[in-house]
Design an enzyme around this catalytic site. Sequence first.
Site: not given
Ligand SMILES: *Cc1c(COP(=O)(O)O)cnc(C)c1O
Length: 459
Positions: A109
Amino acid sequence: MKYISTRGGTAPITFSEAVMTGLARDGGLMLPEEFPNIKDKLTAWSSLSYTELAYEIMKLYADDLTEGELRTVIEKSYATFRHPETTPTKKVGPVYILELFHGPTFAFKDVALQFLGNMFELILNKTGANLNIIAATSGDTGSAAIHGVRGRKGINLFVMHPNGRVSAVQELQMTSVTDANVYNIAIDGTFDDAQAIVKTLFGDLSFKDKYSLGAVNSINWARVLAQVVYYFYAGLKVMKETGSEKISFSVPTGNFGDIFAGYVAHLMGLPIDKLILATNENDILSRFFNTGVYNVEGVHPTISPSMDIQVASNFERWLYLHAKRDSKQLCDWMQQFKETKSLTIGNPDELDEIMVAGKADTAKTLATIKRFYEECSYVLDPHTAVGVSVALEKAPTSPVICLATAHPAKFPDAIKDATGKSGLATAAEIEALKGKPTRKFELPADAGAVAAFVIEKLQ
Ligand SMILES: *Cc1c(COP(=O)(O)O)cnc(C)c1O
């Protein structure tokens, strides 16, 4: 480049406006009017650094910014990463691992939220406006958003996480930030409840305007855009290294934001063979791509909590493109889904030839962590392990790049359960959080209560 809403109810707007709007005013999601085809640039792009490549891709979409503005935002955003390549790719056993966790909060993120924080600051400095961000987190968006905006002038962040349903490290990464402009709200409900509250508050246009609401969830187009970059970066590198003409990606999926960025890379001309959508027990999306039916079930708490999501907001973007940009069709589908909690789109074999989907339950996920630790001396976090497990099962003929979405140090309990050993995955920055003062506000899962809280704090 102009941006339009999937629901067809808004006039086209610029990139900067789309970033500030977050959710479209008609309740839809913003998308560019077209996806530029860059097939003839692939060779040139394959020798660029991460930030050079980011600039080439982003300038196609953020053409209302000057070259200097965009380059500065990109440089600042990725200077906070601990790895010189920003998102390095490593060959591990039978797959490639794309490490996306070298940013400040150890999850992918950060790639988008460092960029978005700097982009907000640039735009607010130009307009002199303020922004009050309302966000929902399943664990990682929260801390990444907090580190993207903490201490910034003119920005407040209200971030809701499901109380007791995020990992201990995730909670500490959020609540140990006690800057005055950050409000951690623990709601008595699930991530889906929190996401629904965000949508309700954005749907009240007079509230949205009066309090200058902004979004950092992947409903914000800038987040998807920032994530497109690493698909090109890793894909071109692995194609060069292996001589393969196509590559596949496996993506641990919750809200469909990350995998949608891969889909955008495909639409722009990156030769993707298969996009493998991997879910945990919360498998609404994997069921959809295998059956053509999108229907909601209850949320199961798992060891990959950032994927404990049922209603995936970015799925609307895929549906809109699947409907060949027919907003009327999309609105009918969304209405039907709202009323019946179920949607049938059609024959799964004809849905989308590049999408392949599968699920890995807790037992498979733990077994994959154990196998990679024992055979390759590599510790996968539980989200990444879901993607690796499904990738091995689907086994496309092209090289597979598995997105490593979090650092295993964020989920020490799962690593211990899988391997029987503690202390395998640590990070000094995470250790340093222990014992720090924390701050959070507990609220019911109710949009009115959250709105009242926001109003009170902004007074
Ligand atoms: C947010 C997240 C996901 C999922 O990603 P999306 O974009 O919501 O599909 C997968 N793994 C981790 C560690 C995350 O923080």
